[in-house]
Design an enzyme around this catalytic site. Structure first.
Site, PDB file in Angstrom:
ATOM      1  CG  PHE A  87      -0.413  -0.324   2.508  1.00 43.69           C
ATOM      2  CD1 PHE A  87       0.280   0.619   3.261  1.00 43.69           C
ATOM      3  CD2 PHE A  87      -0.574  -1.597   3.030  1.00 43.69           C
ATOM      4  CE1 PHE A  87       0.810   0.306   4.492  1.00 43.69           C
ATOM      5  CE2 PHE A  87      -0.052  -1.925   4.276  1.00 43.69           C
ATOM      6  CZ  PHE A  87       0.646  -0.972   5.008  1.00 43.69           C
ATOM      7  N   GLY A  90       1.397   3.686  -3.307  1.00 40.38           N
ATOM      8  CA  GLY A  90       0.544   4.806  -3.679  1.00 40.38           C
ATOM      9  C   GLY A  90       0.014   5.619  -2.521  1.00 40.38           C
ATOM     10  CG  HIS A  91      -2.106   5.849   1.470  1.00 35.01           C
ATOM     11  ND1 HIS A  91      -1.890   6.036   2.809  1.00 35.01           N
ATOM     12  CD2 HIS A  91      -3.279   6.455   1.202  1.00 35.01           C
ATOM     13  CE1 HIS A  91      -2.912   6.700   3.334  1.00 35.01           C
ATOM     14  NE2 HIS A  91      -3.762   6.955   2.383  1.00 35.01           N
ATOM     15  CE1 TYR A  92      -2.167  10.235   0.044  1.00 31.81           C
ATOM     16  CE2 TYR A  92      -1.436  10.277   2.316  1.00 31.81           C
ATOM     17  CZ  TYR A  92      -2.446  10.354   1.392  1.00 31.81           C
ATOM     18  OH  TYR A  92      -3.733  10.545   1.800  1.00 31.81           O
ATOM     19  CB  VAL A 113       0.513   7.759   5.941  1.00 27.19           C
ATOM     20  CG1 VAL A 113      -0.459   7.623   7.094  1.00 27.19           C
ATOM     21  CG2 VAL A 113       1.372   8.996   6.117  1.00 27.19           C
TER      22      VAL A 113
END
Length: 140
Positions: A44, A47-49, A54
């Site tokens: 994850f 893309g986060h971030y 986070v």
């Protein structure tokens, strides 16, 4: 203590959705304490971030739910069954969870009637509360 192998014998989650690494305390049908070592390699974080990674709050809630699932599904009468969200109430996110954090997850059942129930869930990093929620569930 339960490791990945023992956890996978209780709950059906697998990579990349298995979000707990070990269970250190377990009272079957009542409560569990689990840990997730948050690594920069988590899928994850792509893309986060990318510039400020986070852990998404919904995944913290999912990790708390998996902790509760271990408690409920380890009970003899629930072995081999599935557990699903019925709702997420009173969710609060108090701080960010970033790569390198050791996430402590504590979920305690506060009410159960038949296949329906409610759990109180809290997530900590270094003894600091970072997230909490009331999770409703049903067993099928």
């Amino acid at each position: 203590m339960l490791g990945i192998k023992e956890i996978q014998e209780i709950i059906p989650h697998r990579y990349p959705m298995l979000l707990i690494d070990r269970v250190t305390e377990l009272v079957e049908g009542v409560e569990a304490t689990a840990y997730k070592a948050v690594s920069y390699n988590e899928p994850f974080f792509i893309g986060h971030y990318p510039e400020a990674p986070v852990m998404p709050g919904v995944l913290i809630i999912e990790a708390l739910a998996q902790t509760g699932a271990v408690a409920i599904l380890s009970k003899e009468e629930n072995k081999g069954k599935l557990i699903f969200f019925g709702g997420i109430n009173k969710a609060k996110f108090r701080d960010q969870v970033t790569p390198g954090c050791l996430l402590k997850l504590v979920t305690k059942m506060v009410k159960q009637k038949g296949p329906l129930g409610i759990g109180e869930a809290k997530a900590y990093v270094d003894d600091k509360l970072v997230a909490e929620a009331e999770l409703t569930f049903f067993i099928k």
